[in-house]
Each structure stands twice: as C-alpha cells, then as structure tokens.
Design an enzyme around this catalytic site. Structure first.
Site, PDB file in Angstrom:
ATOM      1  N   LEU A   1      -1.698   9.638  -0.468  1.00 38.61           N
ATOM      2  CA  LEU A   1      -2.845   8.798  -0.431  1.00 38.61           C
ATOM      3  C   LEU A   1      -2.047   7.379   0.254  1.00 38.61           C
ATOM      4  CD1 LEU A   1      -4.811   9.106  -3.702  1.00 38.61           C
ATOM      5  CD2 LEU A   1      -5.410  10.026  -1.082  1.00 38.61           C
ATOM      6  N   GLY A   2      -0.813   6.981  -0.101  1.00 38.77           N
ATOM      7  CA  GLY A   2      -0.310   5.699   0.484  1.00 38.77           C
ATOM      8  C   GLY A   2       1.238   5.612  -0.264  1.00 38.77           C
TER       9      GLY A   2
ATOM     10  N   GLY B   1       3.945   2.280  -1.409  1.00 45.34           N
ATOM     11  CA  GLY B   1       3.897   0.790  -1.624  1.00 45.34           C
ATOM     12  C   GLY B   1       5.264   0.645  -1.863  1.00 45.34           C
TER      13      GLY B   1
ATOM     14  N   PHE C   1       6.253  -0.053  -4.702  1.00 45.48           N
ATOM     15  CA  PHE C   1       6.483   0.315  -6.191  1.00 45.48           C
ATOM     16  C   PHE C   1       6.141   1.721  -6.368  1.00 45.48           C
ATOM     17  CE2 PHE C   1       5.009  -3.995  -6.442  1.00 45.48           C
ATOM     18  CZ  PHE C   1       6.118  -4.515  -6.955  1.00 45.48           C
ATOM     19  N   GLY C   2       6.186   2.630  -5.292  1.00 45.96           N
ATOM     20  CA  GLY C   2       6.209   4.020  -5.484  1.00 45.96           C
ATOM     21  C   GLY C   2       5.168   4.511  -4.516  1.00 45.96           C
TER      22      GLY C   2
ATOM     23  N   VAL D   1       1.652   7.182  -4.113  1.00 47.92           N
ATOM     24  CA  VAL D   1       0.523   7.511  -4.712  1.00 47.92           C
ATOM     25  C   VAL D   1       0.022   9.047  -4.009  1.00 47.92           C
ATOM     26  CG1 VAL D   1      -1.862   6.933  -5.299  1.00 47.92           C
ATOM     27  CG2 VAL D   1       0.028   5.255  -5.071  1.00 47.92           C
TER      28      VAL D   1
ATOM     29  N   LYS E   1       0.355   7.922  -9.470  1.00 44.91           N
ATOM     30  CA  LYS E   1       1.684   7.177  -8.680  1.00 44.91           C
ATOM     31  C   LYS E   1       2.844   7.604  -9.295  1.00 44.91           C
ATOM     32  CE  LYS E   1       1.283   2.452  -8.372  1.00 44.91           C
ATOM     33  NZ  LYS E   1       1.490   1.021  -8.655  1.00 44.91           N
TER      34      LYS E   1
ATOM     35  N   ASP F   1       0.521 -10.105  -7.308  1.00 47.02           N
ATOM     36  CA  ASP F   1       0.757  -9.224  -6.022  1.00 47.02           C
ATOM     37  C   ASP F   1      -0.746  -9.087  -5.424  1.00 47.02           C
ATOM     38  OD1 ASP F   1       2.214  -8.198  -4.027  1.00 47.02           O
ATOM     39  OD2 ASP F   1       2.381  -6.188  -4.768  1.00 47.02           O
TER      40      ASP F   1
END
Length: 316
Positions: free
Chosen positions: A34-35, A37, A39-40, A42, A56, A168
């Site tokens: 799904l995406g 970023g 931090f990991g 998803v 995630k 964030d």
C-alpha cells in the site's frame, strides 16, 4: 469531541505470530503493498473473514530503532482511542534464534520481526487528495478535514491525561476513511510526556523536511508546539492547495511560509474562490491566518490546539 466508548481492556490489540502476518499479506507480496515510508512498508492484509487491515512491517534501516518505533506506536496508539486517530488492531513482536554467516563463520543470533496492524482506510492519504491527479474535493470537505485533524491532535495533546507529541504531522500521515474522516497515523517518532512535563530535548533530530519546527531543528527542543508548527503547514496547504516543496536546504519550510504570507492576500483569496459563498471565503481566510500563526518562529507566539479549535468554530 467524539471518542471510542468501548472499554480499553476489551479492545486491546493482540500479539500475533509473524507467520500469521505473512499468511494474510500473501508473504508480503508486491501486489499487496500500500505504501512505503521512513519507518517501514505497509501491506494490505486480508483476514479469513474477509476483513481488510493494513500491516506495517517496521523497517530495519530507519533513523529510529525497531524497538523504539514499536514502543512509540504501540503504546501511544493504545492510549489514543479517538475517531480522528488511526486505530491499532493487532501487532507482532517476535524474536527467534537464527543461524547466520558472519566473517566466514556460522553464528546464532536473535532476529526480531516487528509488525503493526491498523484499521484499513480505503481513501488513502491526504497528500494524494491534495496533490494527486485524482478527484479534488470542495471547500466544505476540506474544512471538515481541517477540523477533524485538529480534534485528533487536541486528543493527543490533552485527552489522555498525558501529552502525546506526534512529531511527524504531514499530509502523507493523515489517512481518510470511506466518509473522508481524517485520521492521524504513523506514530513512529511520537513522544509521551508526563503530566507536568512540557518539553524535552533530544540529540537526534529526524522528521520530514518542511515541517520541522525551528526550535526542534536547531536546539533539539520537543514540545506540543512542535506539532503546532507542522499543523500550521497542513492548514496552509489544505486551505490554499499550494504544496510545501521544501528540501534539505529549507527544513523548516521558511520559503513556503514567506510565499504564502506575500501572495495569499484577501484579494487573491476572493479572486481564487470567487464562486464560493461569503461564509466559505471567511473560513478560508481564517484557516490561512491560523496556519500562519502556527508557524511563528518563536514557539511561545504559536496558538495552542484549544485556541485553534475555538478560532475554527468562530469562538475567538
């Protein structure tokens, strides 16, 4: 303010095995991604009953350690049960001994796999809606999103008995559900303050370019006002439709702020939104003004989240 009314004990997320995470994501298939970023990554997870969740997988190369990310997200999200904050439904924190090769020898090491599972939000993130090529939304919808984000942040700052600082806030970290209700997500950097604590200092400054409060960037100073600075950037972008394209040379987004101060006069707002009723024009002006008050260099001059909500509601 809307909050979930069920008992926290009855809704606590469960610690599930890593094998289960692999099974529901089709072994972390690229088709399910799904995406990705800071931090990991998803993935879409599909449970046996057909329910969809977002899984995630915490990244190994982040500036914040696995353990710290996990603790930040899991603990703070369990404390923050609110309609404008993404819900943590399950998690996985599993350590296994594995044999690996190191300096031409085989050694046994502890390998920890960490996953966080959230409610799945079908409309993706706010950045896609504001700046993507798809459907654009009208002002009433934007205003509703602004209010929802502020209510979520108010709960983080004031609603849990302690102060949670998100650290964030940016369009990518605001998710939208089927009804376009915004939910604050990605608590990988968040900090939990004690009741009497108002600010702390850190040696490690991390976060998105263009959203970093000056006192955090230059002095490592963290407070609820750090979030207010980032919120100001959000409000300005939602209200104007202008994208904050700051980079490593302008980590606080100063050029973007100056551009908005100079260009977004009453005359421009009136000409840009000529077809809108007078009441909506006033709301847009108010939101831009609030946004600019939130990004004052001196954190003491910024509004509190309570003052922001009052201003949005026309109370102050």
């Amino acid at each position: 303010m809307a909050t979930h009314t069920s008992s926290p004990l009855s809704t606590l997320p469960k610690n599930l095995p890593a094998s289960f995470m692999k099974e529901i994501t089709d072994n972390f298939s690229a088709d399910r991604q799904l995406g990705k970023g800071a931090f990991g990554t998803v993935f879409k997870g599909i449970l046996s009953n057909g329910e969809v969740i977002a899984v995630k997988q915490l990244g190994a190369n982040s500036a914040v350690s696995h353990e710290r990310q996990f603790e930040n997200e899991a603990v703070n999200l369990m404390a923050a049960q609110h309609d404008n904050i993404v819900k943590l439904v399950h998690y996985c924190h599993e350590t296994q001994k594995k044999v690996v090769e190191h300096d031409r020898k085989y050694v046994i090491v502890d390998v920890t796999e960490t996953f966080l599972c959230y409610e799945y939000l079908s409309n993706g993130n706010l950045d896609n809606y504001l700046f993507g090529s798809g459907k654009k939304f009208d002002w009433p919808e934007r205003f509703k999103i602004i209010k929802g984000i502020c209510q979520g942040l108010d709960f983080l700052h004031n609603g849990t008995g302690q102060h949670i600082v998100h650290m964030d806030l940016k369009p990518d970290n605001i998710l939208l559900d089927d009804n376009m209700i915004p939910k604050i997500s990605d608590f990988g950097l968040s900090r939990l303050f004690g009741q009497e604590q108002t600010r702390i200092n850190t040696q490690t400054v991390v976060g998105a370019f263009g959203y970093l409060a000056p006192e955090y960037l230059y002095r490592g100073e963290i407070s609820t006002q750090s979030d207010i600075y980032s919120l100001g950037m959000l409000l300005i972008q939602i209200s104007t439709g202008e994208k904050n394209k700051s980079n490593a040379e302008d980590k606080c987004g100063t050029k973007f702020i100056e551009q908005v101060r100079q260009e977004w006069t009453d005359r421009k707002i009136t000409s840009m939104y000529a077809s809108l009723p007078a009441g909506h024009l006033q709301e847009i002006k108010r939101c831009i003004e609030i946004g600019l008050q939130c990004v004052e260099v001196d954190r003491k001059k910024r509004l509190s989240i309570t003052e922001i909500i009052d201003k949005l509601n026309g109370i102050r």
